[in-house]
Design an enzyme around this catalytic site. Structure first.
Site, PDB file in Angstrom:
ATOM      1  N   ILE A  32       0.821  -1.208   0.000  1.00 26.83           N
ATOM      2  CA  ILE A  32       0.000   0.000   0.000  1.00 26.83           C
ATOM      3  C   ILE A  32       0.862   1.269   0.000  1.00 26.83           C
ATOM      4  O   ILE A  32       0.396   2.346  -0.378  1.00 26.83           O
ATOM      5  CB  ILE A  32      -0.961  -0.031   1.223  1.00 26.83           C
ATOM      6  CG1 ILE A  32      -2.173   0.861   0.996  1.00 26.83           C
ATOM      7  CG2 ILE A  32      -0.232   0.317   2.512  1.00 26.83           C
ATOM      8  CD1 ILE A  32      -3.289   0.638   2.017  1.00 26.83           C
ATOM      9  N   ASN A  87      11.526  -8.599   6.743  1.00 30.50           N
ATOM     10  CA  ASN A  87      11.810  -7.892   7.993  1.00 30.50           C
ATOM     11  C   ASN A  87      11.356  -8.778   9.151  1.00 30.50           C
ATOM     12  O   ASN A  87      10.251  -9.338   9.124  1.00 30.50           O
ATOM     13  CB  ASN A  87      11.063  -6.555   8.031  1.00 30.50           C
ATOM     14  CG  ASN A  87      11.661  -5.531   7.104  1.00 30.50           C
ATOM     15  OD1 ASN A  87      12.878  -5.473   6.934  1.00 30.50           O
ATOM     16  ND2 ASN A  87      10.824  -4.725   6.475  1.00 30.50           N
ATOM     17  N   GLU A  95       6.488  -4.512  11.034  1.00 27.93           N
ATOM     18  CA  GLU A  95       5.260  -3.841  11.486  1.00 27.93           C
ATOM     19  C   GLU A  95       4.067  -4.775  11.507  1.00 27.93           C
ATOM     20  O   GLU A  95       3.166  -4.610  12.329  1.00 27.93           O
ATOM     21  CB  GLU A  95       4.948  -2.649  10.569  1.00 27.93           C
ATOM     22  CG  GLU A  95       5.972  -1.525  10.656  1.00 27.93           C
ATOM     23  CD  GLU A  95       5.690  -0.409   9.659  1.00 27.93           C
ATOM     24  OE1 GLU A  95       4.800  -0.580   8.797  1.00 27.93           O
ATOM     25  OE2 GLU A  95       6.371   0.621   9.742  1.00 27.93           O
ATOM     26  N   HIS A 100       5.765 -11.966   5.671  1.00 27.14           N
ATOM     27  CA  HIS A 100       5.593 -11.504   4.293  1.00 27.14           C
ATOM     28  C   HIS A 100       6.958 -11.279   3.683  1.00 27.14           C
ATOM     29  O   HIS A 100       7.837 -10.682   4.312  1.00 27.14           O
ATOM     30  CB  HIS A 100       4.752 -10.228   4.218  1.00 27.14           C
ATOM     31  CG  HIS A 100       5.146  -9.172   5.203  1.00 27.14           C
ATOM     32  ND1 HIS A 100       4.802  -9.242   6.546  1.00 27.14           N
ATOM     33  CD2 HIS A 100       5.882  -8.037   5.064  1.00 27.14           C
ATOM     34  CE1 HIS A 100       5.283  -8.199   7.177  1.00 27.14           C
ATOM     35  NE2 HIS A 100       5.971  -7.446   6.303  1.00 27.14           N
ATOM     36  N   HIS A 102       8.915  -9.204   1.050  1.00 23.32           N
ATOM     37  CA  HIS A 102       8.845  -8.017   0.198  1.00 23.32           C
ATOM     38  C   HIS A 102       9.584  -8.359  -1.100  1.00 23.32           C
ATOM     39  O   HIS A 102      10.756  -8.752  -1.058  1.00 23.32           O
ATOM     40  CB  HIS A 102       9.570  -6.834   0.836  1.00 23.32           C
ATOM     41  CG  HIS A 102       8.948  -6.309   2.093  1.00 23.32           C
ATOM     42  ND1 HIS A 102       8.157  -5.178   2.129  1.00 23.32           N
ATOM     43  CD2 HIS A 102       9.010  -6.747   3.378  1.00 23.32           C
ATOM     44  CE1 HIS A 102       7.764  -4.941   3.376  1.00 23.32           C
ATOM     45  NE2 HIS A 102       8.282  -5.876   4.149  1.00 23.32           N
TER      46      HIS A 102
END
Ligand code: AMP
Length: 116
Positions: A32, A87, A95, A100, A102
């Site tokens: 997003i 991450n 976060e 996930h 990236h």
């Protein structure tokens, strides 16, 4: 499914996302707030908090990597190169605690880390 998890809710269709790739076990959608020309997040549909938890299920981990490679191929990143990163935890600034990958590319990405 974890009802408090943003990415579980995307998998469930409760929160919209721009999906670019889907398999029985994975979902890939555009970030997003993209940090590169192409920035896609690849997740397992099953909830794992981070890559350490995902690594406990090698088949699921392999599915995520295969999906990330397919996303890179589909978005035309393989010729120029791209970056895949997970991450993990506070030092990496994670976060969202649904693992996930990236997938970043579409332009020169610069040094691996902003610091140093
Ligand atoms: P991380 O810091 O590795 O946990 O990355 C979380 C990523 O999720 C960030 O790059 C956010 O921009 C992205 N993100 C947060 N909410 C959404 C959303 N609803 N749809 C797509 N990407 C999101």
């Amino acid at each position: 499914m974890d009802n408090d998890c943003l990415f579980c809710r995307i998998v469930a269709g409760e929160i919209p996302a721009t999906v670019v790739h889907e398999t029985d076990t994975t979902l890939a959608f555009r970030d997003i707030d993209p940090k590169a020309t192409v920035h896609v997040l690849v997740i397992p549909k099953t909830h794992y908090a981070d890559v350490v938890a995902l690594a406990q299920d090698p088949a699921a981990a392999a599915d995520v990597l295969a999906a990330a490679a397919a996303v890179a191929e589909n978005d035309g990143l393989t010729a120029g190169g791209f970056r895949i990163l997970f991450n993990t935890g506070a030092h990496a600034g994670q976060e969202v605690f649904h693992v996930h990958a990236h997938v970043l590319g579409g332009e020169p990405l610069g040094p691996m880390l902003a610091i140093r």
